[in-house]
Design a protein around this motif. Sequence first.
Motif, mmCIF file in Angstrom:
data_model
loop_
_atom_site.group_PDB
_atom_site.id
_atom_site.type_symbol
_atom_site.label_atom_id
_atom_site.label_comp_id
_atom_site.label_asym_id
_atom_site.label_seq_id
_atom_site.Cartn_x
_atom_site.Cartn_y
_atom_site.Cartn_z
ATOM 1 N N HIS A 1 45.531 41.644 32.668
ATOM 2 C CA HIS A 1 44.317 42.288 32.162
ATOM 3 C C HIS A 1 43.629 41.418 31.135
ATOM 4 C CE1 HIS A 1 47.123 43.285 28.909
ATOM 5 N NE2 HIS A 1 46.048 43.427 28.140
ATOM 6 N N HIS B 1 43.985 41.384 38.791
ATOM 7 C CA HIS B 1 43.552 41.329 37.392
ATOM 8 C C HIS B 1 42.594 42.485 37.139
ATOM 9 C CE1 HIS B 1 40.536 39.804 34.321
ATOM 10 N NE2 HIS B 1 41.654 39.637 33.648
ATOM 11 N N ILE B 2 42.792 43.183 36.017
ATOM 12 C CA ILE B 2 41.902 44.276 35.638
ATOM 13 C C ILE B 2 41.146 43.879 34.372
ATOM 14 C CG2 ILE B 2 43.753 45.485 34.384
ATOM 15 C CD1 ILE B 2 42.371 48.123 35.203
ATOM 16 N N TYR C 1 40.754 42.239 27.913
ATOM 17 C CA TYR C 1 39.977 43.226 27.164
ATOM 18 C C TYR C 1 38.728 42.577 26.584
ATOM 19 C CZ TYR C 1 43.556 46.947 26.968
ATOM 20 O OH TYR C 1 44.435 47.954 27.276
ATOM 21 N N THR D 1 40.102 39.222 39.875
ATOM 22 C CA THR D 1 39.692 40.471 39.235
ATOM 23 C C THR D 1 39.375 41.506 40.307
ATOM 24 O OG1 THR D 1 38.772 39.304 37.325
ATOM 25 C CG2 THR D 1 38.092 41.588 37.650
ATOM 26 N N ILE E 1 47.916 50.105 31.019
ATOM 27 C CA ILE E 1 47.454 48.759 31.352
ATOM 28 C C ILE E 1 48.386 47.686 30.802
ATOM 29 C CG2 ILE E 1 45.610 47.077 30.913
ATOM 30 C CD1 ILE E 1 43.630 49.433 31.094
#
Length: 395
Positions: free
Chosen positions: A124, A98-99, A126, A144, A113
């Motif tokens: 992801h 996970h980003i 935001y 993450t 992304i």
Amino acid sequence: MKKQTKAIRTQTGKTKYREHSTPLFLTSSFTFESAEQGKALFEETEAGNIYSRFSNPSVQEFVDKVCILEDMEDGVATATGMAAVFASMAALLKTGDHILACRALFGSAHQVITQILSKWGITHTYLDADASEADWEAAVQPNTRMIYLETPSNPGLDLVDLAMIGRIAKKHNIIFNVDNCFASPALQTPADFGADLVLHSATKFMDGQGRVLGGVVVGKKEYIKELRFFCRQTGPSMSPFNAWVLSKSLETLSLRMEKHSSNALALATALDKHPDVKSVKYPFLESHPQYHLAKQQMKAGGAVVTIELEGGFERVAAFMDALEIASLSSNLGDTRTIVTNPNTTTHAKLKPEEKAALGITEGLIRISVGLEDVEDLIEDFTQAVEVSVKSDILE
């Protein structure tokens, strides 16, 4: 020695010709003194150059200088800035990771992304640039792996608190990856706030004259080792010629950024007073919502100013067409002042709701302020605003 002195004096070793300016190693490959040396080089029991896709003295000199300026241990140069962005993620993320990222991103980084990494099962989240520490903490998931952000962001000039993110990344053992392109190491050093990786589109201020493409990622050795393997196998190599140009340009980076910043502040201040400019945004303008944060983590405000005009694209077009000095281009970071309308160029492929979340309106104009005489720039932008107003009245 201070890091600016080190960066200027860092060069490849002199050849037998005793040159003062470093030579250009424009070669695709390198020879071996013996079969045994070739074997040792490929086994990596001996350090040295084999093939310019892997390494090259001109490229290494550029990387070494960026490492000095960014206070990082090691680095890899790439063919473009977006190659640096992609490599910094693809080399270190895997399916199931996970980003966590700031929403305010360059359009292509957003596409990587949301459209590319997502195909590999990398998710992801935001957050807005002004999200609180509690918001960032709450967004951290057990899987993450990386926090990625730009500060200041492109094009909205939103700032993220680097010290805050550094604390969170360290607490949760997350890779902290910063795009430092807009500030450059002359104005901001993310490593001071705990960044593990710092990347740049070297095409921009590192070149500074709109000549060559390039990217670079510097950081902790443990991450750069993985990144180097990825780049060696996939081949987003920087050209030796481009590296040679960029290395020489770094020697004037600090001087250029000082002038870019002083010009940008003067132009932003003048336009902020103009009654026909709806809004002006610049990190070192007191009206910027994160002005105090900018003063904490940046030495100066940088070269980029954004303004907004009422009247939609027609008003923008009239303004841009009336400019006599500034160039119209989607690039930035040049000695010459450049303007673009992000809504129809750099961020055109974003969905309307994505543009709205980033503050990208029809009337938004991004100005990359150059090194011209600032009085000329103020005069040019002022007359262009007035011409655009008259065009509205005539219609």
